[in-house]
Write a protein that holds these residues in place. Structure first.
Motif, PDB file in Angstrom:
ATOM      1  N   ASN A  49      -5.410   1.361   4.386  1.00  0.00           N
ATOM      2  CA  ASN A  49      -5.935   2.727   4.344  1.00  0.00           C
ATOM      3  C   ASN A  49      -6.439   2.841   2.886  1.00  0.00           C
ATOM      4  OD1 ASN A  49      -5.921   5.311   5.457  1.00  0.00           O
ATOM      5  ND2 ASN A  49      -4.071   5.594   3.918  1.00  0.00           N
ATOM      6  N   ALA A  79      -0.499   1.219   3.953  1.00  0.00           N
ATOM      7  CA  ALA A  79      -0.694   2.380   3.166  1.00  0.00           C
ATOM      8  C   ALA A  79       0.137   2.296   1.986  1.00  0.00           C
ATOM      9  CB  ALA A  79      -0.589   3.600   4.046  1.00  0.00           C
ATOM     10  N   VAL A  80       0.003   1.428   1.083  1.00  0.00           N
ATOM     11  CA  VAL A  80       0.909   1.421  -0.221  1.00  0.00           C
ATOM     12  C   VAL A  80       0.234   2.060  -1.120  1.00  0.00           C
ATOM     13  CG1 VAL A  80       2.569  -0.532   0.683  1.00  0.00           C
ATOM     14  CG2 VAL A  80       0.710  -1.176  -0.846  1.00  0.00           C
ATOM     15  N   THR A  81       0.676   1.979  -2.213  1.00  0.00           N
ATOM     16  CA  THR A  81       0.040   2.452  -3.327  1.00  0.00           C
ATOM     17  C   THR A  81      -1.247   2.091  -3.644  1.00  0.00           C
ATOM     18  OG1 THR A  81       2.686   2.433  -4.152  1.00  0.00           O
ATOM     19  CG2 THR A  81       1.054   3.011  -5.940  1.00  0.00           C
ATOM     20  N   GLU A  82      -2.045   2.794  -4.121  1.00  0.00           N
ATOM     21  CA  GLU A  82      -3.631   2.239  -4.475  1.00  0.00           C
ATOM     22  C   GLU A  82      -3.631   1.570  -5.727  1.00  0.00           C
ATOM     23  OE1 GLU A  82      -6.062   2.707  -2.388  1.00  0.00           O
ATOM     24  OE2 GLU A  82      -7.981   2.959  -3.416  1.00  0.00           O
ATOM     25  N   VAL A  90       1.468  -7.440  -0.996  1.00  0.00           N
ATOM     26  CA  VAL A  90       1.965  -7.039   0.182  1.00  0.00           C
ATOM     27  C   VAL A  90       0.918  -7.324   1.388  1.00  0.00           C
ATOM     28  CG1 VAL A  90       1.937  -4.617   1.826  1.00  0.00           C
ATOM     29  CG2 VAL A  90       2.719  -4.554  -0.686  1.00  0.00           C
ATOM     30  N   SER A  97      -8.429   4.138  -0.102  1.00  0.00           N
ATOM     31  CA  SER A  97      -9.484   4.888  -0.348  1.00  0.00           C
ATOM     32  C   SER A  97     -10.568   4.271  -1.161  1.00  0.00           C
ATOM     33  CB  SER A  97      -8.982   6.209  -1.362  1.00  0.00           C
ATOM     34  OG  SER A  97      -7.891   6.547  -1.034  1.00  0.00           O
ATOM     35  N   GLY A 126       4.774   6.783   2.181  1.00  0.00           N
ATOM     36  CA  GLY A 126       4.317   7.904   1.555  1.00  0.00           C
ATOM     37  C   GLY A 126       3.517   8.997   2.185  1.00  0.00           C
ATOM     38  N   THR A 127       2.687   9.787   1.574  1.00  0.00           N
ATOM     39  CA  THR A 127       2.028  10.900   2.057  1.00  0.00           C
ATOM     40  C   THR A 127       1.307  10.234   3.290  1.00  0.00           C
ATOM     41  OG1 THR A 127       1.515  11.544  -0.158  1.00  0.00           O
ATOM     42  CG2 THR A 127       0.203  12.668   1.639  1.00  0.00           C
ATOM     43  N   MET A 128       0.618   9.266   3.230  1.00  0.00           N
ATOM     44  CA  MET A 128      -0.239   8.725   4.279  1.00  0.00           C
ATOM     45  C   MET A 128       0.638   8.070   5.469  1.00  0.00           C
ATOM     46  SD  MET A 128      -3.036  10.164   3.622  1.00  0.00           S
ATOM     47  CE  MET A 128      -4.202   9.546   4.803  1.00  0.00           C
ATOM     48  N   ASN A 142      -6.086  13.020   4.930  1.00  0.00           N
ATOM     49  CA  ASN A 142      -4.820  13.848   4.749  1.00  0.00           C
ATOM     50  C   ASN A 142      -4.918  15.049   5.090  1.00  0.00           C
ATOM     51  OD1 ASN A 142      -2.529  14.551   3.527  1.00  0.00           O
ATOM     52  ND2 ASN A 142      -3.003  14.092   1.582  1.00  0.00           N
ATOM     53  N   HIS A 197      -9.650   4.240   7.392  1.00  0.00           N
ATOM     54  CA  HIS A 197      -9.435   5.375   6.258  1.00  0.00           C
ATOM     55  C   HIS A 197      -8.997   6.495   6.946  1.00  0.00           C
ATOM     56  CE1 HIS A 197     -11.271   7.703   2.608  1.00  0.00           C
ATOM     57  NE2 HIS A 197      -9.872   7.687   2.590  1.00  0.00           N
ATOM     58  N   PHE A 198      -7.627   7.005   6.961  1.00  0.00           N
ATOM     59  CA  PHE A 198      -7.003   8.281   7.506  1.00  0.00           C
ATOM     60  C   PHE A 198      -7.318   9.312   6.526  1.00  0.00           C
ATOM     61  CE2 PHE A 198      -5.379   5.008  10.441  1.00  0.00           C
ATOM     62  CZ  PHE A 198      -4.894   5.831  11.419  1.00  0.00           C
ATOM     63  N   ASP A 223       8.847   0.295   4.177  1.00  0.00           N
ATOM     64  CA  ASP A 223       8.727   1.010   2.847  1.00  0.00           C
ATOM     65  C   ASP A 223       9.711  -0.101   2.024  1.00  0.00           C
ATOM     66  OD1 ASP A 223       6.961   3.584   1.402  1.00  0.00           O
ATOM     67  OD2 ASP A 223       8.655   2.344  -0.012  1.00  0.00           O
ATOM     68  N   LYS A 255      -1.310  -4.046  -3.578  1.00  0.00           N
ATOM     69  CA  LYS A 255      -1.774  -4.165  -2.233  1.00  0.00           C
ATOM     70  C   LYS A 255      -1.893  -5.843  -1.842  1.00  0.00           C
ATOM     71  CE  LYS A 255      -4.232   0.144  -1.310  1.00  0.00           C
ATOM     72  NZ  LYS A 255      -3.370   0.777  -0.631  1.00  0.00           N
TER      73      LYS A 255
HETATM   74  P1  NAI Z   1       2.238   7.461  -2.052  1.00  0.00           P
HETATM   75  O1  NAI Z   1       2.415   7.287  -3.249  1.00  0.00           O
HETATM   76  O2  NAI Z   1       2.430   8.678  -1.291  1.00  0.00           O
HETATM   77  O3  NAI Z   1       2.890   6.245  -0.935  1.00  0.00           O
HETATM   78  C1  NAI Z   1       2.986   5.148  -1.252  1.00  0.00           C
HETATM   79  C2  NAI Z   1       4.253   4.351  -0.640  1.00  0.00           C
HETATM   80  O4  NAI Z   1       3.749   2.776  -0.886  1.00  0.00           O
HETATM   81  C3  NAI Z   1       5.436   4.651  -1.497  1.00  0.00           C
HETATM   82  O5  NAI Z   1       6.397   5.316  -0.597  1.00  0.00           O
HETATM   83  C4  NAI Z   1       5.743   3.319  -2.132  1.00  0.00           C
HETATM   84  O6  NAI Z   1       7.405   3.184  -2.107  1.00  0.00           O
HETATM   85  C5  NAI Z   1       5.533   2.486  -1.286  1.00  0.00           C
HETATM   86  N1  NAI Z   1       5.356   0.840  -1.561  1.00  0.00           N
HETATM   87  C6  NAI Z   1       4.911   0.704  -2.885  1.00  0.00           C
HETATM   88  N2  NAI Z   1       4.840  -0.691  -3.250  1.00  0.00           N
HETATM   89  C7  NAI Z   1       5.394  -1.125  -1.872  1.00  0.00           C
HETATM   90  C8  NAI Z   1       5.631  -2.620  -1.456  1.00  0.00           C
HETATM   91  N3  NAI Z   1       5.475  -3.655  -2.228  1.00  0.00           N
HETATM   92  N4  NAI Z   1       6.053  -2.597  -0.204  1.00  0.00           N
HETATM   93  C9  NAI Z   1       6.324  -1.542   0.571  1.00  0.00           C
HETATM   94  N5  NAI Z   1       6.159  -0.096   0.278  1.00  0.00           N
HETATM   95  C10 NAI Z   1       5.356  -0.143  -1.002  1.00  0.00           C
HETATM   96  O7  NAI Z   1       0.671   7.026  -1.650  1.00  0.00           O
HETATM   97  P2  NAI Z   1      -0.174   7.604  -0.231  1.00  0.00           P
HETATM   98  O8  NAI Z   1      -1.141   8.992  -0.768  1.00  0.00           O
HETATM   99  O9  NAI Z   1       0.345   7.668   0.902  1.00  0.00           O
HETATM  100  O10 NAI Z   1      -1.514   6.709  -0.475  1.00  0.00           O
HETATM  101  C11 NAI Z   1      -1.554   5.452   0.382  1.00  0.00           C
HETATM  102  C12 NAI Z   1      -2.638   4.945   0.436  1.00  0.00           C
HETATM  103  O11 NAI Z   1      -3.471   5.546   1.435  1.00  0.00           O
HETATM  104  C13 NAI Z   1      -3.543   4.454  -0.689  1.00  0.00           C
HETATM  105  O12 NAI Z   1      -4.215   3.326  -0.564  1.00  0.00           O
HETATM  106  C14 NAI Z   1      -4.507   5.812  -0.926  1.00  0.00           C
HETATM  107  O13 NAI Z   1      -5.682   5.427  -1.661  1.00  0.00           O
HETATM  108  C15 NAI Z   1      -4.770   6.036   0.552  1.00  0.00           C
HETATM  109  N6  NAI Z   1      -5.319   7.278   0.759  1.00  0.00           N
HETATM  110  C16 NAI Z   1      -4.603   8.545   0.336  1.00  0.00           C
HETATM  111  C17 NAI Z   1      -4.945   9.666   0.658  1.00  0.00           C
HETATM  112  C18 NAI Z   1      -4.205  11.096   0.244  1.00  0.00           C
HETATM  113  O14 NAI Z   1      -4.770  12.062   0.115  1.00  0.00           O
HETATM  114  N7  NAI Z   1      -3.182  10.752  -0.560  1.00  0.00           N
HETATM  115  C19 NAI Z   1      -6.221  10.010   1.635  1.00  0.00           C
HETATM  116  C20 NAI Z   1      -6.524   8.813   2.177  1.00  0.00           C
HETATM  117  C21 NAI Z   1      -6.203   7.635   1.822  1.00  0.00           C
END
Ligand code: NAI
Length: 295
Positions: free
Chosen positions: A116, A88-91, A99, A118, A10-12, A142, A139-140, A31, A96
């Protein structure tokens, strides 16, 4: 360390995969969703194009960076040769933990596992694996290719050797590691989220409008973005869940999420990602929403 597995595209995850590949590491990009992996690779290519335009990367290097990344939909395959796995999967704690258990079972014994997250406790996540000494928070920020900081969180059992290796690898990707112990919100979100929550309360109580609150913090404090716009960018659902962790973790009412934030998330207004938050993004740019309902 040579081989880095990044779990979650995802994003991160795509930003993290990008920076490691750019600095000569081999990246295993994992993923469960093929669409997320494809989308992640498209985003990485677009972000490298930006770096090419700025003269930071040559077109030849672009191909080398992309070729350094291999995609997987199976975690076990993706982590089996990794020296470091960054989750860096869903919060969501249960996603988590499941995984992390697969990673722990399938990654080499010497491999370090980083999350990663938050806001979820590193100590709690580490305790679900059999290698709490080799578990750490990375903790990277964004957007990852642009932001220099990596907040490094040592859990209760994280060893000094693990911390030293992680600090070293962060300097290899030309970022700065700053250390925190494992308490709710670590440092970044413990300070940032109460400020965002207070900005939302200021709006909720009718002290000032969106434009004034963001304008005062931008012009008055030299912040590049006002707190309400920043909340939209982070995701209002993400802000709410971090505030809940702070509120629950410290038991202090000062962290109670503003009822307006709760209502907006319940209504599906999550900021940039849903097209609407404190601003409207549905036309592709940022439009001020003048009247915000306070009920
Ligand atoms: P996101 O929702 O953009 O991406 C999460 C990805 O995890 C998705 O592509 C999803 O398909 C995948 N996923 C879900 N379950 C899975 C599994 N069982 N196996 C493999 N992949 C799986 O989330 P985002 O924003 O990238 O956040 C990821 C982590 O980074 C979270 O812990 C969040 O708290 C943390 N974070 C996010 C920030 C942000 O600004 N978005 C900043 C700093 C940390």
């Amino acid at each position: 360390m040579n081989n880095i597995a990044v779990i979650g595209a995802g994003t991160m995850g795509n930003g993290i995969a990008h920076v490691f590949a750019q600095h000569g590491f081999k990246v295993f990009f994992v993923d469960i969703s093929i669409a997320a992996l494809e989308d992640g690779m498209v985003k990485i290519a677009k972000n490298i194009d930006r770096q090419v335009k700025k003269g930071e990367v040559t077109p030849e290097q672009k191909q080398v960076i992309l070729a350094a990344i291999t995609t997987f939909t199976d975690i076990a395959e993706g982590v089996k040769n990794a020296d470091l796995v960054i989750e860096a999967v869903t919060e969501n704690p249960s996603v988590k933990i499941s995984v992390l258990q697969t990673i722990d079972q399938r990654a080499p014994v010497a491999c370090i596992i980083a999350s990663n997250t938050s806001s979820i406790s590193i100590t709690k996540l580490a305790a679900t694996t059999n290698r709490a000494d080799k578990f750490i928070g990375m903790h990277f920020m964004n957007p990852v290719p642009v932001m220099t900081l990596v907040e490094v969180i040592s859990g209760y059992a994280t060893s000094q050797a693990t911390l030293a290796k992680i600090v070293a690898v962060i300097s290899e990707i030309h970022k700065v590691a700053l250390k925190s112990n494992d308490y709710p919100g670590f440092v970044a979100n413990r300070i940032l989220m109460p400020m965002i929550n207070e900005a939302i309360y200021t709006l909720f109580e009718g002290v000032a409008g969106v434009e004034e609150i963001d304008g005062i913090m931008k012009l008055g404090m030299a912040h590049p973005m006002g707190p309400l716009q920043l909340a939209d960018f982070i995701g209002l659902d993400v802000c709410l869940s971090i505030l809940k962790v702070l509120h629950e973790g410290f038991g202090n009412p000062k962290y109670a999420p503003c009822p307006l934030l709760v209502n907006m998330v319940q209504a599906g207004d999550k900021g940039v990602k849903s097209g609407k938050g404190f601003y409207d993004y549905s036309q592709g740019n940022k439009e001020l929403i003048v009247a915000v309902k306070r009920n």
